[in-house]
Design an enzyme around this catalytic site. Sequence first.
Site, PDB file in Angstrom:
ATOM      1  N   ASP A 256       0.862  -1.175   0.000  1.00  0.00           N
ATOM      2  CA  ASP A 256       0.000   0.000   0.000  1.00  0.00           C
ATOM      3  C   ASP A 256       0.904   1.231   0.000  1.00  0.00           C
ATOM      4  OD1 ASP A 256      -2.289   1.513  -0.039  1.00  0.00           O
ATOM      5  OD2 ASP A 256      -2.937   1.022   1.967  1.00  0.00           O
ATOM      6  N   ASP A 260       1.044   7.074   4.787  1.00  0.00           N
ATOM      7  CA  ASP A 260      -0.269   7.635   4.473  1.00  0.00           C
ATOM      8  C   ASP A 260      -0.795   8.447   5.650  1.00  0.00           C
ATOM      9  OD1 ASP A 260      -0.155   6.496   1.994  1.00  0.00           O
ATOM     10  OD2 ASP A 260      -1.887   5.187   2.243  1.00  0.00           O
ATOM     11  N   ARG A 315       1.683   9.629  -6.148  1.00  0.00           N
ATOM     12  CA  ARG A 315       1.299   9.996  -4.782  1.00  0.00           C
ATOM     13  C   ARG A 315       2.490  10.504  -3.983  1.00  0.00           C
ATOM     14  NH1 ARG A 315      -3.078   5.352  -2.823  1.00  0.00           N
ATOM     15  NH2 ARG A 315      -4.452   5.531  -4.639  1.00  0.00           N
TER      16      ARG A 315
END
Length: 438
Positions: A256, A260, A315
Site C-alpha cells: 500500500d 499515508d 502519490r
Amino acid sequence: MRTQKCHGRVIASVVGCTALVLGLTGTTSAQAQARDLGRQTLGTNDGWGSYGTGTTGGAAADAAHVYTVTDWAGFKAALADGGSAPKIIRVRGTIRADEPGCASFAVPGYDFATYLKTYDPAVWGRTKNLDGEPADSPEGLRRASAAHQASYVEANVPANTTIIGIGKDAGFQGANLMIKGVDNVIVRNLRFQSALDCFPQWDPTDTAVGNWNSEYDDVTIYGGTHVWMDHNTFTDGDHPDSSLPSYYGRIYEQHDGEMDIVKGSDLITASWNVFADHDKTTLIGNSDGAATAAIDRGHLRVTLHHNLYTNVLERAPRVRFGKVDSYDNHFVVGGADYVYSYGVGMESQIVAEHNAFTLPDGVKAGTILKKWKEAPITADDNYVNGEPVDLIAVHNAQVPSETLQSGAGWTPTLRTKVDPAQAVPGIVDHCAGAGHLR
C-alpha cells in the site's frame, strides 16, 4: 574535501553529512556526541507539526519510560508500557515483524489456489465485489487470514512517544506503525522496509478489469495529530513490485503506501525523509465521499520539506482536502513507469514551491502535476533538470484535458530556512534519510 550544508549547518564531508564545522557555533564534538537525540523536539515554526502546542513526543520521559528494543515483541511491549505517559523507544538494529512468514498467518482451510479458481473473472465475472462472501468461503478465509496478519504486524503507537533509531541501520521490516487517534508522536532515523500484505483482496469492480488491493503502509497516520516524521528511509526492500506475480492479468499488489495520512489527521511535519522505489507513496485524505469529507475538512494540514523522492511512481503526495505545504524537496524520476508527483484532489490546497525535479529523457514536465478534481494549486519557483519551469503552465500545455488553476488560496508561514531550488539536489541527496541524523 568539500563543504555541504545540512539543516542550516555547514558540513565538511567527502561522502555526505559526517562532520560539523564547529567554529560558527562554538559546539564541541564531545558536546555534539552527547546530545540526546531522543529528547529533541520539533523546532518552532517548523511546519504544521509545530502549530499550537507543537510536537515534543516523549521528550519529557522519565528514566523508567526510556527503552532500548531489539525485537518485535520487545518493541510492542515498550509501546504498551505506561500508556500515554511520555516515552522514548530506541530501536537497535533491524526489527522484523515478518519473520513468522505468510504461511503462519493463514487460517485453517485457506488455500490460494482455491481462491484463484473461485474468483476467476471467467467464472465470477466483473460486476460484483466479494464483500458479501460468507466466512467459510475462500474470501471469508482470506479475510480471517488477513486479520491474523494484521494483529501481528500492526503496532499502535501511543500519544507522547518518540521512536528513534540508534546508529545508521536501525529500523523495521514487514511492520506497519499505526499512529491512530493520538497526539504528539515523533519518529526519526529509522529504515522502513517491505510492509507486505500476505493476503491481498481481489476486487472485480475496481477499474474495468479489476484490481488486487492490499493493506499495510510502513507508517499510517490515522486521525493522528502533532506528528513529526524526520530522517527516515522508506523502501520496498526485498519485495519490489517488479518481483510480484500477476493473476487475472493484474499485478498481485502486496504494497500500500509508504506513509499515508488519513481520517482527520492534522498538524504533521515530514522532513528529511527518503521515499524510494515504490508505487503509491503518500496519500493525504483517502476518499472523496461525504462521510470522509466531514472528518477531513479543516484538517490534513501537512508540511513536507527536504525529502528525497527517488523512483517513486505516484502519490508524492496525492491530496484531498488538506492544506499541504511542500517545499525544498527533490524528486528523482526513475523511468517510463512514472505517473505523477503531486495529485490534485478534492478540495486540496497544495503549495508546491522551491522544489527540484530530475527527469530522464522521455518523461515530460507536464506529468509532474495530476488533476483529479478542480482545486487550485500554487506551484512557484520549481526547477526541472536545473532550469526554472512553471509547472502549471507546462502541465496545461501538455495535458490540455486537465487544465489546472493557480493560487491555492493561502500562504505558508510555518517554515524555517528555505533553500534555493537550485541547491536542493545537493543538500537533500546528501542529508536526507536514516543514518544522517546529527
